[in-house]
Design an enzyme around this catalytic site. Structure first.
Site, PDB file in Angstrom:
ATOM      1  CG  MET A 180      -4.058 -11.362   7.527  1.00 39.52           C
ATOM      2  SD  MET A 180      -5.679 -10.652   6.493  1.00 39.52           S
ATOM      3  CE  MET A 180      -6.742  -9.286   7.317  1.00 39.52           C
ATOM      4  CB  THR A 181       0.190  -6.652   5.176  1.00 41.42           C
ATOM      5  OG1 THR A 181      -1.216  -5.911   5.269  1.00 41.42           O
ATOM      6  CG2 THR A 181       0.885  -6.094   4.393  1.00 41.42           C
TER       7      THR A 181
ATOM      8  CB  ALA B 180      -6.314 -19.044  -2.336  1.00 44.08           C
TER       9      ALA B 180
ATOM     10  N   PRO C  94     -17.217  -8.590   5.167  1.00 47.40           N
ATOM     11  CG  PRO C  94     -18.633  -9.705   3.538  1.00 47.40           C
ATOM     12  CD  PRO C  94     -17.943 -10.160   4.731  1.00 47.40           C
TER      13      PRO C  94
ATOM     14  CD  GLU D 240     -12.180  -8.605   8.737  1.00 40.48           C
ATOM     15  OE1 GLU D 240     -12.794  -9.697   9.110  1.00 40.48           O
ATOM     16  OE2 GLU D 240     -11.798  -8.361   8.473  1.00 40.48           O
ATOM     17  NE  ARG D 241     -13.108  -5.671   2.198  1.00 38.98           N
ATOM     18  CZ  ARG D 241     -13.066  -6.189   0.977  1.00 38.98           C
ATOM     19  NH1 ARG D 241     -14.009  -6.751   0.360  1.00 38.98           N
ATOM     20  NH2 ARG D 241     -11.312  -6.555   0.796  1.00 38.98           N
TER      21      ARG D 241
ATOM     22  NE  ARG E 124     -11.148  33.468  11.345  1.00 39.23           N
ATOM     23  CZ  ARG E 124     -10.343  33.738  12.194  1.00 39.23           C
ATOM     24  NH1 ARG E 124     -10.108  34.161  12.905  1.00 39.23           N
ATOM     25  NH2 ARG E 124      -9.524  34.105  10.865  1.00 39.23           N
TER      26      ARG E 124
ATOM     27  N   GLY F 175      -9.872  27.842   7.417  1.00 40.07           N
ATOM     28  CA  GLY F 175      -8.367  28.880   7.265  1.00 40.07           C
ATOM     29  C   GLY F 175      -7.154  28.029   7.538  1.00 40.07           C
ATOM     30  N   GLY F 176      -6.276  29.094   7.430  1.00 43.47           N
ATOM     31  CA  GLY F 176      -4.896  28.347   8.246  1.00 43.47           C
ATOM     32  C   GLY F 176      -5.409  27.615   9.599  1.00 43.47           C
TER      33      GLY F 176
HETATM   34  C1  LIG Z   1      -1.902   1.689   9.271  1.00 42.51           C
HETATM   35  C2  LIG Z   1      -2.200   1.240   8.657  1.00 42.51           C
HETATM   36  C3  LIG Z   1      -2.758   0.055   9.221  1.00 42.51           C
HETATM   37  C4  LIG Z   1      -2.534  -1.352   9.063  1.00 42.51           C
HETATM   38  N1  LIG Z   1      -2.887  -2.236   9.652  1.00 42.51           N
HETATM   39  C5  LIG Z   1      -2.639  -4.063   9.404  1.00 42.51           C
HETATM   40  C6  LIG Z   1      -3.504  -5.329  10.158  1.00 42.51           C
HETATM   41  O1  LIG Z   1      -3.469  -4.799  11.446  1.00 42.51           O
HETATM   42  N2  LIG Z   1      -3.305  -6.396   9.623  1.00 42.51           N
HETATM   43  C7  LIG Z   1      -2.716  -6.315   8.481  1.00 42.51           C
HETATM   44  O2  LIG Z   1      -2.242  -7.839   7.911  1.00 42.51           O
HETATM   45  N3  LIG Z   1      -2.552  -5.577   7.612  1.00 42.51           N
HETATM   46  C8  LIG Z   1      -3.001  -4.028   8.095  1.00 42.51           C
HETATM   47  N4  LIG Z   1      -2.303  -3.079   8.022  1.00 42.51           N
HETATM   48  C9  LIG Z   1      -2.316  -3.602   5.588  1.00 42.51           C
HETATM   49  C10 LIG Z   1      -3.161  -3.127   4.676  1.00 42.51           C
HETATM   50  O3  LIG Z   1      -4.491  -3.616   4.654  1.00 42.51           O
HETATM   51  C11 LIG Z   1      -2.396  -3.173   3.101  1.00 42.51           C
HETATM   52  O4  LIG Z   1      -1.958  -1.844   3.337  1.00 42.51           O
HETATM   53  C12 LIG Z   1      -2.941  -3.009   2.112  1.00 42.51           C
HETATM   54  O5  LIG Z   1      -4.040  -4.306   2.037  1.00 42.51           O
HETATM   55  C13 LIG Z   1      -3.075  -3.094   0.431  1.00 42.51           C
HETATM   56  O6  LIG Z   1      -1.372  -3.514   0.438  1.00 42.51           O
HETATM   57  P1  LIG Z   1      -0.115  -2.816   0.404  1.00 42.51           P
HETATM   58  O7  LIG Z   1       0.110  -1.719   0.749  1.00 42.51           O
HETATM   59  O8  LIG Z   1       0.882  -3.719   0.249  1.00 42.51           O
HETATM   60  O9  LIG Z   1      -0.269  -2.746  -1.217  1.00 42.51           O
HETATM   61  P2  LIG Z   1      -0.298  -3.224  -2.863  1.00 42.51           P
HETATM   62  O10 LIG Z   1      -0.519  -4.779  -2.167  1.00 42.51           O
HETATM   63  O11 LIG Z   1       1.152  -3.453  -3.124  1.00 42.51           O
HETATM   64  O12 LIG Z   1      -1.240  -2.213  -3.226  1.00 42.51           O
HETATM   65  C14 LIG Z   1      -0.920  -0.579  -3.557  1.00 42.51           C
HETATM   66  C15 LIG Z   1      -1.841   0.248  -4.607  1.00 42.51           C
HETATM   67  O13 LIG Z   1      -2.253  -0.903  -5.999  1.00 42.51           O
HETATM   68  C16 LIG Z   1      -3.132  -0.070  -5.885  1.00 42.51           C
HETATM   69  N5  LIG Z   1      -4.258  -1.275  -6.515  1.00 42.51           N
HETATM   70  C17 LIG Z   1      -3.496  -3.176  -5.639  1.00 42.51           C
HETATM   71  N6  LIG Z   1      -4.450  -3.697  -5.919  1.00 42.51           N
HETATM   72  C18 LIG Z   1      -5.845  -3.122  -7.511  1.00 42.51           C
HETATM   73  C19 LIG Z   1      -5.876  -4.032  -7.952  1.00 42.51           C
HETATM   74  N7  LIG Z   1      -6.737  -4.734  -8.082  1.00 42.51           N
HETATM   75  N8  LIG Z   1      -6.991  -3.056  -9.036  1.00 42.51           N
HETATM   76  C20 LIG Z   1      -6.315  -2.192  -9.085  1.00 42.51           C
HETATM   77  N9  LIG Z   1      -5.177  -1.521  -8.056  1.00 42.51           N
HETATM   78  C21 LIG Z   1      -4.955  -2.108  -6.995  1.00 42.51           C
HETATM   79  C22 LIG Z   1      -4.083   0.371  -4.814  1.00 42.51           C
HETATM   80  O14 LIG Z   1      -4.249   1.791  -5.476  1.00 42.51           O
HETATM   81  C23 LIG Z   1      -3.440  -0.352  -3.923  1.00 42.51           C
HETATM   82  O15 LIG Z   1      -3.762   1.102  -3.319  1.00 42.51           O
HETATM   83  C24 LIG Z   1      -2.508  -1.760   7.732  1.00 42.51           C
HETATM   84  C25 LIG Z   1      -2.138  -0.691   6.118  1.00 42.51           C
HETATM   85  C26 LIG Z   1      -1.864   0.582   7.245  1.00 42.51           C
HETATM   86  C27 LIG Z   1      -1.196   2.161   6.047  1.00 42.51           C
END
Ligand SMILES: Cc1cc2nc3c(=O)[nH]c(=O)nc-3n(C[C@H](O)[C@H](O)[C@H](O)COP(=O)(O)OP(=O)(O)OC[C@H]3O[C@@H](n4cnc5c(N)ncnc54)[C@H](O)[C@@H]3O)c2cc1C
Length: 387
Positions: free
Chosen positions: A130-131, A183, A247, A249-250, A275, A346-347
């Site tokens: 997705m990302t 969307a 829900p 997944e979370r 220890r 500790g360390g």
């Molecule tokens: C190790 C790892 C594995 C991942 N695996 C996958 C995967 O398998 N598939 C996939 O599609 N993606 C994956 N991701 C991506 C992950 O879902 C995104 O990093 C995440 O959704 C956040 O998007 P972004 O990094 O672009 O941060 P942004 O969207 O740029 O957000 C940056 C920060 O802004 C703040 N923020 C964001 N929205 C709001 C809001 N509404 N209100 C207030 N603050 C906010 C938060 O602090 C957030 O951390 C992975 C990421 C990591 C690091």
């Protein structure tokens, strides 16, 4: 038996057998390989097939599609055992918990029969993309496009941070089929990566934790995919599909983190008991006792809330704000507990060879992925506002 090893309200003899199989597999066949996987940045394919052989993949998917025929509880038990063993080099949550359930819930009969059995056997590794570099939280902004041409889609774009991405044979890709819509323009297209022209994997991303997990960038350049690979066969449904699965997944993320939290407390109890300091054990100092009591209390709260959410999910009543509460609070509490537990080492807590050091870097991302914790709070506040 540690204080944390308490009876669970939903446990059955059959689930206990799944737990025992999972525990043996993660401890004897995965833990000894973790270092190698961390050094190479990914697992070996054979471990996916082995997990499939043991019935640990798609445990909650009906048998007619090659799954174990169990329920969410079967997947929850596998997830707890994987995280308790700190085996995070391959994501069964993404493979079984997310991708298999997208296919199961929204795929056509033909799509389910074609793709799920291979995922359940571990012959087909699954990922979800997705990302994008320019769109993470705000998924409506994705720009990867899927344009109809003859009987195909021509897909162009890039994805990043994709878990299981290096080995993935099947990837559910979020694309824009209507770039003018937000969307409603998002669709999920399943790509089969073998010999796929226009598909390219980028470098293995160097992370601060979970180094054995193959997280990569993906690039699509005029990549042709049959229109028959559109999940569910109807355009514009992708966003709704993504939202409906959140829900569950979370909750899986919360379950995994609660297990890590308990592991941190158990390890630290054992360490401080051994220890020696000032003529006694480290556990004897009042600060150690109070810190451990606080950490165990958080772990117990997390487990109780997880169990309540599991019961709600079984009744089909786990709503989005409640799952968001579980996700943000447990991931935050896990980071806090792991930090306190590292301090008590500790360390030695700063040394990679101690599991607590890896937990410290591995869990940090839990507050970011699966929906950043700030987003979880926004979801909860919105639900409160709207009564
Ligand atoms: C190790 C790892 C594995 C991942 N695996 C996958 C995967 O398998 N598939 C996939 O599609 N993606 C994956 N991701 C991506 C992950 O879902 C995104 O990093 C995440 O959704 C956040 O998007 P972004 O990094 O672009 O941060 P942004 O969207 O740029 O957000 C940056 C920060 O802004 C703040 N923020 C964001 N929205 C709001 C809001 N509404 N209100 C207030 N603050 C906010 C938060 O602090 C957030 O951390 C992975 C990421 C990591 C690091």
């Amino acid at each position: 038996m540690s204080f944390g090893a308490v009876a669970r309200p939903w446990m059955t003899d059959e689930l206990q057998m799944v737990r025992d199989t999972a525990r043996r597999f993660f401890e004897t066949e995965c833990v000894p390989n973790q270092k190698k996987w961390q050094e190479q940045g990914h697992v070996d394919r054979a471990i996916w097939r082995r997990a499939g052989e043991l019935g640990l993949l798609c445990a909650g998917v009906p048998e007619e599609y090659g799954g174990g025929g169990g329920s969410f509880l079967h997947e929850a038990v596998v997830c707890e055992e994987q995280m308790r063993a700190l085996v995070n080099s391959f994501s069964i949550n993404v493979h079984s918990g997310i991708v298999a359930h997208y296919l199961l819930s929204y795929g056509t009969e033909e799509q389910k029969k074609r793709w799920i059995p291979g995922i359940a056997r571990g012959e087909t590794v699954a990922a979800v993309a997705m990302t994008e570099p320019g769109a993470g939280t705000d998924l409506q902004r994705i720009t990867t496009s899927a344009v109809k041409d003859g009987s195909d889609y021509v897909i162009n774009g890039a994805k990043t941070f994709i878990t299981n991405g290096l080995l993935a044979d099947i990837i559910v890709v979020a694309c824009k089929t209507d770039p003018t819509a937000k969307a409603k323009g998002v669709s999920l297209v399943v790509i089969e990566t073998k010999d796929l022209k226009g598909f390219r994997r980028g470098r293995l991303l160097e992370k601060i934790g979970q180094q054995g997990q193959d997280t990569v960038e993906l690039f699509f350049d005029d990549m042709r995919v049959p229109q028959a690979n559109l999940l569910g066969g109807e355009e514009g449904k992708g966003f709704v599909h993504l939202m409906q699965q959140l829900p569950r997944e979370r909750l899986l993320l919360a379950i995994g983190n609660a297990a890590i939290m308990q592991r941190a407390v158990d390890d630290t109890l054992a360490y401080t008991r051994d220890r020696k300091i000032f003529g006694d054990t480290l556990l004897h100092l009042q600060n150690t006792r109070f810190k451990l009591a606080e950490c165990q209390t958080k772990a117990a709260f997390a487990r109780s809330f997880v169990d309540d959410c599991v019961a709600r999910l079984a009744r089909n009543e786990l709503d989005v704000p409640t799952a968001a509460m579980a996700k943000w609070w447990i991931s935050q509490a896990t980071c806090e507990v792991v930090d306190e537990c590292l301090q008590l080492h500790g360390g030695y807590g700063y040394m990679q060879e101690f599991p607590i050091a890896r937990m410290y870097t591995d869990v940090r991302v839990a507050r970011i992925y699966g929906g950043a914790n700030e987003v979880m709070k926004e979801i909860i506040a919105r639900a409160m506002e709207n009564g």
